[in-house]
Every structure is written in C-alpha cells, then in structure tokens.
Design an enzyme around this catalytic site. Structure first.
Site, mmCIF file in Angstrom:
data_model
loop_
_atom_site.group_PDB
_atom_site.id
_atom_site.type_symbol
_atom_site.label_atom_id
_atom_site.label_comp_id
_atom_site.label_asym_id
_atom_site.label_seq_id
_atom_site.Cartn_x
_atom_site.Cartn_y
_atom_site.Cartn_z
ATOM 1 N N ASP A 54 0.832 -1.200 0.000
ATOM 2 C CA ASP A 54 0.000 0.000 0.000
ATOM 3 C C ASP A 54 0.871 1.257 0.000
ATOM 4 O O ASP A 54 1.895 1.312 0.690
ATOM 5 C CB ASP A 54 -0.878 -0.018 1.261
ATOM 6 C CG ASP A 54 -1.904 1.099 1.270
ATOM 7 O OD1 ASP A 54 -2.877 0.991 0.518
ATOM 8 O OD2 ASP A 54 -1.712 2.087 2.022
ATOM 9 N N GLU B 262 1.736 -0.448 -4.956
ATOM 10 C CA GLU B 262 0.806 0.625 -5.314
ATOM 11 C C GLU B 262 1.642 1.887 -5.490
ATOM 12 O O GLU B 262 1.977 2.574 -4.531
ATOM 13 C CB GLU B 262 -0.248 0.835 -4.213
ATOM 14 C CG GLU B 262 -1.351 1.760 -4.683
ATOM 15 C CD GLU B 262 -2.072 2.526 -3.577
ATOM 16 O OE1 GLU B 262 -3.112 3.107 -3.859
ATOM 17 O OE2 GLU B 262 -1.574 2.553 -2.432
HETATM 18 C C1 NOJ Z 1 -4.331 3.145 -0.765
HETATM 19 C C2 NOJ Z 1 -5.485 2.243 -0.515
HETATM 20 O O1 NOJ Z 1 -5.801 1.549 -1.701
HETATM 21 C C3 NOJ Z 1 -6.614 3.101 -0.007
HETATM 22 O O2 NOJ Z 1 -7.825 2.392 0.067
HETATM 23 C C4 NOJ Z 1 -6.215 3.671 1.325
HETATM 24 O O3 NOJ Z 1 -7.197 4.589 1.760
HETATM 25 C C5 NOJ Z 1 -4.873 4.405 1.259
HETATM 26 N N1 NOJ Z 1 -3.891 3.707 0.483
HETATM 27 C C6 NOJ Z 1 -4.310 4.593 2.635
HETATM 28 O O4 NOJ Z 1 -3.880 3.374 3.159
#
Ligand code: NOJ
Length: 535
Positions: A213, A263
């Site tokens: 993440d 991500e």
């Molecule tokens: C990316 C995640 O996909 C999202 O859902 C989240 O709110 C943020 N990162 C913070 O962790």
C-alpha cells in the site's frame, strides 16, 4: 542444466496471471452479521476457481478499527474478528491453493492505526521519548507551537485537510491520510525490522505475494521542508531511500518465491520503472491505463508507454481497470469524461450505463489480451456500476475529509449480489449489510448471469479461459483505420477493438474466438466492441 520448463513457468506465474481483488467486507457474508468475512470467501472459492483466476489479492483483513476500511492496521498478525480468525485465514490460503489459486496479502507499511500498540505507547510516553521516534512527532511552528510543522497536503486528494494533528502535550504527529493513520518513521531500524518480520509471518503461512500500500510514500525528508518552496527531491514522495527498503524486502521474498505488487502512483515513467528493477518489486499497478479515457489513440499510447517503460527492467506490465478506490468501470465509461481522476469526482454525474457497459465489455477483452498480468476487482466480472450511497450511510473518510464534496469510495464497495431472489441479493446477511445495495442490484446477481451466454460474467469466464492462446509473446500492432486498435500476439491470435462510429472490417482470420458484442449484418465489428480472432 537449469530448471525444467514447467517449473520455470510455474515460478513465473505472476508474469501473466489474472489476479482477483477481494474486498472481504463486501464479498460474501458467511455469518450473516452484515459484513463479508473469510467464511464467505471460503464458501465462494469454487466460484473463483470457475471464473479461472490465478490468484486472489485480499485488501487488509487484519485487526483494525476500520477508520479507513482496514487500511488502518492495529495488528498485522491478527485477523479482525469481524472477518474471522488467523486459523481460518490459514485454511483459506490452503484451500485456495488446492484449487490452483494463490493468495496475495495487502501490507500497509506507510502508517498504522492509532490503536496499534506502538502508537498507543508513543502517546503514553510523551514528547522526546524513544517510543515517539517510531513515528513523526514534532513540535509545532509559531510562537507557541500552534502551527503545523509543514505545509504538506493530505493524500486524500483535494480534501484540504491537515496532515498533522496536535496533541494536548504540544507535540504534532504526521498522518498523510486520516488522523487515525499515523505515519511510521522508516528511518528507524525497528520499523524496517518489524516489516521484514511481518512479511516472513505471511510467507510462512503460504501466501504467494504481497501488495504494498502507498508504496512510494514511506520515506520522508528528516528535515521536513515545506512543499511550497518546491524542494527537490520531494519531501515524501518517491524518495531514493525507498529502493534500499524494497531491496531488503526482495531478499526476504526470494527465500519464499514470494512476489510483490506495489501501489505506485507516479507520473514519471522512468522513476516508476526504478521500483521494478530485478532486485526490487516484481510488479506495480498500472494506473496510467486505469486512468486513460476511452479513446483509441490515447489507449494505444498508454499501452505503448507502459510496455516501453517496463522493457528496460524486464518486468511484466499490469493491466488494471478498477479497484476499491476508483469509480467502477461501467460507470466511468458511460460518462462524458471517461478517464479517472480523484480530483474531479462529484455527486450526480450523468451516466449512460448501457454505453458504459458496452465499452467495459470491450475493455475487458482488450486488457485480457495484453502481455502481462491483469487485475480484476470483485464485481467487475458482474458489470456492477458505481452505486450512489445515501449520504447518511456513507462510511468512507474521503467523503468526510472533503466536507461532502467527494462522494468517496463506498460506491464501488457495495456488497456483491449472489442470488437474485434471496434477501440482500444473496450477500448472506440476515440484517442490512454495512453498505446498502441499490434497488436494481439483484439483476446483476451471479445466479442470473451464470447461465446467460450474453452476461458479463460469461464474457469474463470465456475470456480468462481463452487468454492463454495469446501466449507470453510481445504484441505487434496491425494497421487499422482511425479509432480502431488491433494487435497480434503469439501464434497469430489477434485482438481488435473498435472505438470509431464506423463498423470495422476484421483482418484476415480463420476463426472468431470471442466478441464483446454482436457483429453487424455484414459481419463487421460495431463501435465500442472488441473481438479475438485466430488467423
Ligand atoms: C491506498 C489504498 O488503496 C486506499 O484504500 C487507502 O485509503 C490508502 N492507500 C491509505 O492506506
């Protein structure tokens, strides 16, 4: 000698896999309490096997106060009781593997929940304590420390909310997302050690991969400069220190043949590719493809740029149309602006769902024909639209932090419809699910689509089954009129997508394998339709 070809192929599964994202809260409710859970997923594993996916990516299932849908983790080694137990997660991982489906867990290294023991200890220990060094605690600016330490913007785009919160003892702490998600200090060795241990913990339990993440946000400039002076490098995005962190993670993963998907939202192609060097992450999500408008020239440019970006580092591309953070595909493609941008989301955007669905069907055949891995988000295979959630039921912090301007992300997180004639469309709940399902939800139910040859589910199932025909070879574009995309891969299997108003002639072929819609009376491909052909 090296490895036999089949073993090599198996080890490289992630290079061409179809990976299905499970947002557990909304997938299937096994215990009837209104929230999806691991029992629900276990019961639906045969559905996922029949769909033909290679792996499941689970959004965070750990102990969490759910201030941000589980992306606020209080304990990485425990399953939240609303979802089940660790023993159940282990069973789920093993049962899925028996069906040939691997598991990817979601690790959130940038921040923890404010209920995590480390943060609670830091609060209790007070200013200047070693416990606070695991986070970013600072005195404020101004004569009385009343001003936040930096001018950094919230990562919930457009929210305008501060990223620092002041405590009664005078210290401020950093949280790029909500105040309940304090950022960890990645310059601290204990933070690095803990995460490497967490990776081992999950690899030991048989997971095949980890989604990272907010992967480009972990490292912060220790001097905390303001953004307004445009400091280079950026104080908290894409800092060079991150690569050392991911090299260390890669060494952990390699011991288990584990893989990473990051991500990484970065506009700079060269900087993005750095994360995919052979000793760093295996893959990263392709957000430029996801955000690309439904336009032939722009889609082709996005595909070419993606392939060019990945080639020098030898990493496979990923193709993503939606996830739990973005507007669902059939809705997006049915709007005047078919691209995706967090900054422009609004309530009440006019949408032509029939048009969006036609395009989403074509986009499914496009993305499943491209070289690399494909990510599907639960409900995408059912053609679910984005739901407008009544404001008194919205839970997503993005909505609240934008003061009601951004509708938030709940609209793509609505509990799945499994059986049209059951309460709550067969989601499994005995009571109202955590998010309401729109009135027409039952018409999308799995049991309505399963035996319908024209349904979105049937299209996805057929396309996933036929996808190996494309092989693992690069693509070659074929000459086409404006607005038409066509490319060939492997042993002469071609994908053609028509985005132009004029029907498109097929190139020479021996067999029509699959099409996303009906051909016209002269056997041509109408607008917003795609087909796979064998030459
Ligand atoms: C990316 C995640 O996909 C999202 O859902 C989240 O709110 C943020 N990162 C913070 O962790």
């Amino acid at each position: 000698m090296g490895q036999p070809a089949y073993a090599r192929k198996d080890r490289d599964w992630w290079r061409s896999a179809v990976i299905y994202q499970v947002y557990v809260r909304s997938f299937a409710d096994g215990d009837g309490d209104g929230t999806g859970d691991l029992a629900g997923v276990r019961a639906r594993l045969p559905y996922l096997a029949e769909l033909g996916v290679d792996a499941l990516w689970f959004s965070p299932w750990y102990l969490s106060p759910m201030k941000d849908g589980g992306y606020d983790v209080a304990d990485y080694r425990a399953i939240d009781p609303v979802f089940g137990t660790l023993a159940e997660a282990e069973k789920l991982i093993a049962e899925a593997r028996e069906l040939g489906i691997r598991t990817i867990v979601d690790i959130v290294p940038n921040h923890v929940s404010d209920q995590h023991p480390w943060f609670r200890a830091a609060l209790a220990a007070g200013p200047g304590s070693p416990e606070r060094e695991l986070f970013h605690f600072r005195p404020g600016r101004g004569a009385h420390g009343e001003l936040p330490p930096t001018d950094w913007p919230s990562q919930f785009v457009g929210s305008g909310e501060p990223v620092w919160t002041r405590l009664a003892d005078g210290d401020w702490y950093l949280h790029l997302f909500t105040p309940e998600q304090p950022d960890l200090n990645w310059a601290h060795p204990a933070v690095r050690q803990e995460h490497e241990d967490i990776l081992r913990f999950w690899f030991e339990r048989g997971v095949a991969g980890v989604r990272i993440d907010s992967a480009a946000l972990l490292a912060k400039d220790p001097d905390l400069p303001d953004l307004s002076g445009h400091p280079e490098p950026h104080p908290f995005v894409d800092r060079d220190e991150l690569h050392g962190i991911y090299r260390a993670w890669r060494r952990v993963a390699d011991a288990y043949d584990g893989v990473f998907v990051g991500e990484v939202w970065l506009p700079d192609a060269e900087r993005f590719a750095r994360y995919l060097r052979p000793d760093e992450l295996h893959t990263a999500f392709n957000f430029s493809f996801l955000s690309c408008p439904w336009d032939a020239a722009r889609l082709r440019a996005a595909v070419d740029a993606t392939l060019a970006q990945h080639a020098p580092v030898g990493a496979p591309a990923t193709w993503v149309l939606c996830n739990h953070d973005v507007t669902r595909t059939v809705t997006r493609y049915g709007r005047a602006d078919t691209g995706f941008d967090f900054a422009t989301r609004a309530f009440g955007t006019p949408t032509d769902l029939a048009l969006g669905t036609r395009r989403a069907r074509a986009a499914a055949l496009l993305s499943l024909a491209l070289p690399g891995a494909v990510y599907l988000y639960q409900g995408e295979e059912l053609g679910l639209p984005e739901a407008e959630i009544p404001v008194d039921r919205i839970q997503d912090p993005m909505y609240f932090r934008s003061h009601g301007v951004d509708p938030g992300r709940d609209g793509c997180r609505v509990p799945l419809p499994w059986a049209a004639d059951m309460p709550y469309a067969g989601f499994g709940s005995q009571q109202e699910p955590w998010l309401p399902q729109p009135a027409h939800w039952a018409s999308y139910a799995v049991d309505r689509q399963r035996n319908d040859p024209d349904s979105m589910l049937t299209l996805y199932r057929q396309a996933i089954a036929a996808r190996p025909l494309f092989g693992v070879c690069p693509l070659t574009w074929l000459p086409t009129p404006e607005g038409v995309l066509a490319f060939t891969r492997a042993e002469g299997v071609t994908c053609i997508v028509n985005l132009a108003p004029t029907p498109a002639e097929f190139p020479r072929h021996s067999q029509l394998l699959l099409s996303s819609g009906l051909l016209d009376d002269e056997g041509r491909l109408p607008q917003d339709t795609a087909a796979w052909l064998r030459s």
